[in-house]
Design a protein around this motif. Sequence first.
Motif, mmCIF file in Angstrom:
data_model
loop_
_atom_site.group_PDB
_atom_site.id
_atom_site.type_symbol
_atom_site.label_atom_id
_atom_site.label_comp_id
_atom_site.label_asym_id
_atom_site.label_seq_id
_atom_site.Cartn_x
_atom_site.Cartn_y
_atom_site.Cartn_z
ATOM 1 N N ASP A 1 0.600 -1.182 -0.244
ATOM 2 C CA ASP A 1 0.023 0.145 0.252
ATOM 3 C C ASP A 1 1.242 1.600 -0.180
ATOM 4 O O ASP A 1 0.597 2.166 0.251
ATOM 5 C CB ASP A 1 -1.187 0.104 1.161
ATOM 6 C CG ASP A 1 -0.550 -0.304 2.673
ATOM 7 O OD1 ASP A 1 0.732 -0.005 2.248
ATOM 8 O OD2 ASP A 1 -0.662 0.056 3.566
ATOM 9 N N SER A 2 1.981 1.488 -0.005
ATOM 10 C CA SER A 2 3.330 2.406 -0.874
ATOM 11 C C SER A 2 3.140 2.626 -1.987
ATOM 12 O O SER A 2 2.831 1.796 -2.845
ATOM 13 C CB SER A 2 3.991 2.054 0.584
ATOM 14 O OG SER A 2 3.977 1.811 1.083
ATOM 15 N N ALA A 3 4.076 3.317 -2.248
ATOM 16 C CA ALA A 3 4.128 3.747 -3.009
ATOM 17 C C ALA A 3 5.662 2.583 -4.050
ATOM 18 O O ALA A 3 6.051 2.187 -3.374
ATOM 19 C CB ALA A 3 5.022 5.248 -3.791
ATOM 20 N N ASP A 4 5.663 2.595 -5.029
ATOM 21 C CA ASP A 4 5.988 1.812 -5.855
ATOM 22 C C ASP A 4 7.616 2.061 -5.518
ATOM 23 O O ASP A 4 8.193 3.754 -5.900
ATOM 24 C CB ASP A 4 6.144 1.718 -7.583
ATOM 25 C CG ASP A 4 4.797 0.452 -7.791
ATOM 26 O OD1 ASP A 4 4.359 -0.213 -6.697
ATOM 27 O OD2 ASP A 4 3.226 0.904 -8.266
ATOM 28 N N PRO A 5 9.142 1.084 -5.446
ATOM 29 C CA PRO A 5 9.769 1.859 -5.644
ATOM 30 C C PRO A 5 10.459 2.176 -6.747
ATOM 31 O O PRO A 5 10.265 1.732 -7.828
ATOM 32 C CB PRO A 5 10.736 0.629 -5.219
ATOM 33 C CG PRO A 5 9.622 -1.019 -5.757
ATOM 34 C CD PRO A 5 8.518 -0.392 -5.973
ATOM 35 N N LYS A 6 11.179 2.766 -7.124
ATOM 36 C CA LYS A 6 12.304 3.808 -8.164
ATOM 37 C C LYS A 6 12.202 2.511 -8.635
ATOM 38 O O LYS A 6 13.187 1.757 -8.931
ATOM 39 C CB LYS A 6 13.274 4.866 -7.633
ATOM 40 C CG LYS A 6 13.192 5.502 -9.294
ATOM 41 C CD LYS A 6 14.113 6.183 -8.755
ATOM 42 C CE LYS A 6 14.880 7.064 -9.819
ATOM 43 N NZ LYS A 6 15.827 8.651 -9.326
ATOM 44 N N VAL B 1 4.131 -3.069 -7.995
ATOM 45 C CA VAL B 1 4.586 -4.127 -6.786
ATOM 46 C C VAL B 1 2.349 -4.842 -6.379
ATOM 47 O O VAL B 1 2.907 -5.710 -6.728
ATOM 48 C CB VAL B 1 4.697 -3.362 -4.980
ATOM 49 C CG1 VAL B 1 4.536 -4.844 -3.479
ATOM 50 C CG2 VAL B 1 6.087 -3.121 -5.442
ATOM 51 N N ARG B 2 1.674 -4.140 -6.613
ATOM 52 C CA ARG B 2 0.714 -4.025 -6.211
ATOM 53 C C ARG B 2 0.527 -4.907 -7.738
ATOM 54 O O ARG B 2 -0.742 -6.386 -7.406
ATOM 55 C CB ARG B 2 -0.375 -3.206 -6.501
ATOM 56 C CG ARG B 2 -0.656 -2.553 -5.435
ATOM 57 C CD ARG B 2 -1.182 -2.120 -4.798
ATOM 58 N NE ARG B 2 -2.125 -3.352 -4.632
ATOM 59 C CZ ARG B 2 -3.638 -3.023 -3.952
ATOM 60 N NH1 ARG B 2 -3.762 -1.517 -3.449
ATOM 61 N NH2 ARG B 2 -4.625 -3.696 -3.970
ATOM 62 N N SER B 3 1.036 -4.691 -8.817
ATOM 63 C CA SER B 3 0.688 -5.890 -10.004
ATOM 64 C C SER B 3 1.490 -7.361 -9.734
ATOM 65 O O SER B 3 1.322 -7.640 -11.182
ATOM 66 C CB SER B 3 0.550 -5.286 -11.269
ATOM 67 O OG SER B 3 0.404 -3.984 -11.058
#
Length: 85
Positions: free
Chosen positions: A48-53, A70-72
Amino acid sequence: MSWKWEYAFGAQEAARTAPTGFLAEVERTSDELVRAAEALHIHGQTHDSADPKGGDVIVPGGMFTYQVVVRSERIYVVQITYLGF
């Protein structure tokens, strides 16, 4: 769902004309990125956080740019650049 990588945007079109040796290196390195992301983000779908760079990776013959979603549970190869070295 399990982690995978795929070409996105114009990278898929560029991959159609790139040399097979270069593409093999892009695919091998993308497989390594998938294994690393899978180990780092064990619960990817509940992230639930921002995706990493993402980043740029130099491989024999050129380079490619990737993004992690990440969520995908995906690594997207968004650009490939064949330089012929």
